[in-house]
Design a protein around this motif. Structure first.
Motif, PDB file in Angstrom:
ATOM      1  N   GLY A  82       0.784  -1.017  -0.164  1.00 47.95           N
ATOM      2  CA  GLY A  82      -0.007  -0.003  -0.079  1.00 47.95           C
ATOM      3  C   GLY A  82       0.961   1.303  -0.150  1.00 47.95           C
ATOM      4  N   TYR A  83       2.085   1.256   0.742  1.00 42.48           N
ATOM      5  CA  TYR A  83       2.894   2.445   0.731  1.00 42.48           C
ATOM      6  C   TYR A  83       3.439   2.782  -0.646  1.00 42.48           C
ATOM      7  CZ  TYR A  83       3.215   2.248   5.826  1.00 42.48           C
ATOM      8  OH  TYR A  83       2.749   2.122   7.243  1.00 42.48           O
ATOM      9  N   SER A  84       3.845   1.460  -1.189  1.00 39.64           N
ATOM     10  CA  SER A  84       4.332   1.577  -2.592  1.00 39.64           C
ATOM     11  C   SER A  84       3.569   2.125  -3.559  1.00 39.64           C
ATOM     12  CB  SER A  84       4.696   0.299  -3.084  1.00 39.64           C
ATOM     13  OG  SER A  84       5.453   0.205  -4.305  1.00 39.64           O
ATOM     14  N   GLU A  85       2.079   1.836  -3.409  1.00 41.37           N
ATOM     15  CA  GLU A  85       1.047   2.288  -4.246  1.00 41.37           C
ATOM     16  C   GLU A  85       0.933   3.755  -4.148  1.00 41.37           C
ATOM     17  OE1 GLU A  85      -1.172   0.280  -6.701  1.00 41.37           O
ATOM     18  OE2 GLU A  85       0.962  -0.707  -6.532  1.00 41.37           O
ATOM     19  N   ARG A  86       0.882   4.291  -3.027  1.00 38.42           N
ATOM     20  CA  ARG A  86       0.867   5.786  -2.698  1.00 38.42           C
ATOM     21  C   ARG A  86       2.188   6.446  -2.693  1.00 38.42           C
ATOM     22  NH1 ARG A  86      -2.222   2.718   0.623  1.00 38.42           N
ATOM     23  NH2 ARG A  86      -1.076   3.126   2.628  1.00 38.42           N
ATOM     24  N   GLY A  87       3.217   5.744  -3.450  1.00 43.41           N
ATOM     25  CA  GLY A  87       4.416   6.663  -3.642  1.00 43.41           C
ATOM     26  C   GLY A  87       5.467   6.694  -2.471  1.00 43.41           C
ATOM     27  N   VAL A  88       5.076   5.995  -1.222  1.00 41.54           N
ATOM     28  CA  VAL A  88       5.807   5.914  -0.018  1.00 41.54           C
ATOM     29  C   VAL A  88       6.986   5.041  -0.257  1.00 41.54           C
ATOM     30  CG1 VAL A  88       6.013   5.522   2.310  1.00 41.54           C
ATOM     31  CG2 VAL A  88       4.110   6.647   1.227  1.00 41.54           C
ATOM     32  N   ALA A  89       8.159   5.266   0.266  1.00 44.52           N
ATOM     33  CA  ALA A  89       9.203   4.148  -0.068  1.00 44.52           C
ATOM     34  C   ALA A  89       8.815   2.797   0.559  1.00 44.52           C
ATOM     35  CB  ALA A  89      10.608   4.673   0.452  1.00 44.52           C
ATOM     36  N   THR A  90       9.218   1.658  -0.045  1.00 48.38           N
ATOM     37  CA  THR A  90       8.974   0.536   0.638  1.00 48.38           C
ATOM     38  C   THR A  90      10.226   0.196   1.745  1.00 48.38           C
ATOM     39  OG1 THR A  90      10.227  -0.792  -0.953  1.00 48.38           O
ATOM     40  CG2 THR A  90       7.975  -0.389  -1.313  1.00 48.38           C
ATOM     41  N   PHE A  91       9.888  -0.750   2.549  1.00 47.18           N
ATOM     42  CA  PHE A  91      10.816  -1.270   3.604  1.00 47.18           C
ATOM     43  C   PHE A  91      12.196  -1.507   3.063  1.00 47.18           C
ATOM     44  CE2 PHE A  91      12.855  -3.613   6.719  1.00 47.18           C
ATOM     45  CZ  PHE A  91      12.222  -3.205   8.023  1.00 47.18           C
ATOM     46  N   GLU A  92      12.079  -2.374   1.839  1.00 44.15           N
ATOM     47  CA  GLU A  92      13.385  -2.650   1.226  1.00 44.15           C
ATOM     48  C   GLU A  92      14.038  -1.237   0.553  1.00 44.15           C
ATOM     49  OE1 GLU A  92      15.189  -5.567   1.061  1.00 44.15           O
ATOM     50  OE2 GLU A  92      13.724  -6.539   2.212  1.00 44.15           O
ATOM     51  N   GLU A  93      13.334  -0.540  -0.056  1.00 45.31           N
ATOM     52  CA  GLU A  93      14.001   0.533  -0.740  1.00 45.31           C
ATOM     53  C   GLU A  93      14.670   1.351   0.621  1.00 45.31           C
ATOM     54  OE1 GLU A  93      10.918   1.329  -4.479  1.00 45.31           O
ATOM     55  OE2 GLU A  93      10.542   2.092  -2.159  1.00 45.31           O
TER      56      GLU A  93
END
Length: 149
Positions: A82-93
């Protein structure tokens, strides 16, 4: 008011952020990485000291997926997506950004032992120092900040 440019600071004056990452909450560990990567990007040295349930974030291959979400009905994986879909960096990133920007990763020997994780494999792509609270405190700087998450 004077503004200090961290890129021009001499080595003795460099600010440091030392984070105790204690919570086993996915959202809190994720935000600790947000804070660490932002501090690194602005020229601060950063040490992340993972202990207790947060230690799982450093287990191989993706131990962070086993962190508990605060949001009911969610999983760490679904929140991250969900973070990724909203343009928030993912945990791995965020974890990669912290590593690439020179964060120091430490994991608490006592925390690993308390949870029976001392023999579990840790992430091979990260340099992770195993130590205790004294090791962490000796790493922290008097002119830095310390946060407990």
């Amino acid at each position: 008011m004077s503004i200090k440019n961290s890129t021009n600071a001499d080595a003795a004056g460099v600010e440091k952020l030392s984070l105790v990452v204690f919570s086993g909450s996915f959202e809190k560990v994720h935000y600790a990485l947000v804070m660490a990567s932002a501090a690194l990007a602005t020229g601060r040295a950063v040490t992340l000291f993972f202990t207790m349930e947060a230690s799982r974030a450093l287990l191989a291959p993706s131990g962070w997926r086993h962190l508990r979400p605060d949001a009911q009905g969610a999983t760490a994986t679904s929140l991250d997506f969900g973070y990724s879909e909203r343009g928030v960096a993912t945990f791995e990133e965020l974890l990669s950004a912290c590593a690439d920007l020179g964060a120091k990763f430490m994991v608490c020997e006592m925390g690993l032992r308390a949870l029976g994780l001392e023999h579990e494999k840790r992430r091979a792509e990260l340099t992770i120092e195993v130590g205790g609270v004294v090791t962490f405190l000796n790493d922290a700087r008097k002119n830095g900040e310390m946060l407990f998450i």
